[in-house]
Design an enzyme around this catalytic site. Sequence first.
Site, PDB file in Angstrom:
ATOM      1  N   LYS A 164       4.190  -7.401  -1.292  1.00  9.79           N
ATOM      2  CA  LYS A 164       3.817  -7.274  -2.694  1.00  9.79           C
ATOM      3  C   LYS A 164       3.774  -8.664  -3.343  1.00  9.79           C
ATOM      4  O   LYS A 164       4.548  -9.528  -2.952  1.00  9.79           O
ATOM      5  CB  LYS A 164       4.820  -6.387  -3.437  1.00  9.79           C
ATOM      6  CG  LYS A 164       5.010  -5.000  -2.842  1.00  9.79           C
ATOM      7  CD  LYS A 164       3.796  -4.115  -3.022  1.00  9.79           C
ATOM      8  CE  LYS A 164       4.049  -2.709  -2.481  1.00  9.79           C
ATOM      9  NZ  LYS A 164       2.897  -1.814  -2.641  1.00  9.79           N
ATOM     10  N   HIS A 283      -2.679   4.559   7.687  1.00  8.42           N
ATOM     11  CA  HIS A 283      -2.424   4.773   6.259  1.00  8.42           C
ATOM     12  C   HIS A 283      -3.307   5.911   5.783  1.00  8.42           C
ATOM     13  O   HIS A 283      -4.473   5.999   6.157  1.00  8.42           O
ATOM     14  CB  HIS A 283      -2.718   3.495   5.470  1.00  8.42           C
ATOM     15  CG  HIS A 283      -2.126   3.514   4.093  1.00  8.42           C
ATOM     16  ND1 HIS A 283      -2.620   4.309   3.080  1.00  8.42           N
ATOM     17  CD2 HIS A 283      -1.078   2.838   3.561  1.00  8.42           C
ATOM     18  CE1 HIS A 283      -1.904   4.121   1.983  1.00  8.42           C
ATOM     19  NE2 HIS A 283      -0.956   3.236   2.241  1.00  8.42           N
TER      20      HIS A 283
END
Length: 459
Positions: A164, A283
């Site tokens: 992040k 994902h």
Amino acid sequence: MRRMARQAFVAGVRPYRESYYDPAYRPRDTDVLCAFRVEPAPGVSMEEAAAAVAAESSTGTWTEVWSQEMTDLEQYKARCYAIEDGVAFIAYPLDLFEEGSVVNLMSSIVGNVFGFKAVQALRLLDMRIPVAYLKTFPGPPTGIWQERDRMRVYGRPLLGGTIKPKLGLGPREFANVVYECLVGGLDTTKDDENLNSQPFCRWRDRYRYVMDAVRRAEAETGEAKGHWLNVTAGETEEMLKRAEFAGELGSRYIMVDFLTAGFAAFATVRRRAEELGLILHCHRAMHAVFTRPKHHGIHFRVVAKWLRMVGGDHVHTGTVVGKLEGNRAEAQGIADLLREDFTPADSRRGLLFDQPWAGLKPVFPVASGGIHVWHVPDLVSIYGLDAFFLFGGGTHGHPHGSRAGARANRAAVEAVAAAYREGRDVLAEGREILQEAARTCPELREAMDLWQGVTFAEA
């Protein structure tokens, strides 16, 4: 000509239930079975709506056609064989489907029927894949136990973390965060689903810097480390090129957004991953568009079955306790569908059919999305030890940075996993277990102080 002479063609429109609703039918071991929650359109009976789904997802259309006399529809048509509490159970003959093709399976069963006027809403709740059909699929290239051997991690969940911010970091800066996480104690880190090859972080540069960070972290810690390099791209050929470059750099992992890429592209990437000896993370970006609505769409347990058939080594399954929607019992049912060689029907967990897996390798369920150290007892209680826990913000949001956050997560998971192996009730004793571990890990204590009381309501 003899077949045509056997019965004369009668033109016209007949109710679907006359041909496709058959409560006397007993499903064969080779049938594909589906459970649909059906909300009929106003003025349409449940039997007619369910039969319409069976017809339009197999051999039927709105009118009788002369060419149906050229085949044996009794051999190929689907049949609604039961209706229970608004759920229609439909059996499909195996010969309706191409071997080894989830794409064809989807085109048939979830193709046009979801827009059909006879139903107001339709949701595919579960699917029984017969062993005969499973044997035409490759399954995961690696599997849980081989991955544990490669990573030399046993007796606890594996730990990962999404870097992040998910977008905006350059390749060098991105790799620096990878290094901090891995040195701090995570086993792996990962690209996020929407980081492909944007102008600020081209894929080739990112791969190089990241793999240098992985090697340095391995040298410093003496542990096996990895990063899930996202190979998703606008063309399948480009995805294969990225996978091959990851292999050349010595990566253990690649990842693919398997739904946005499509099952055909996913199957091709999976085959190349196995050839290159790469562990394949999947994902599920986009899934909630059609899995989250309660009345219309496809339940994620069905998608999880398709993924295991085509062959991903891990897939996100939610967290229940994190920021993403999920139900505890259903999450456990999905985890078992991914890991076990046989899962019995269990309506409490949403499993409506027995499902054998015919030796297909198991898949790691991945818990991610808004989790931190206080969630670890819940996560171990839900998933057990054969799971991946991904701490993104729960790593990088630590007051002393990503390395300290990784140490906190590692200490929490090791403590709770040890208690679980000892037979302790980690859900009831979770606070005590974490407090014990925090006495020797100041980073864990800081994380516990920071996120105490930060919770997300369960669905």
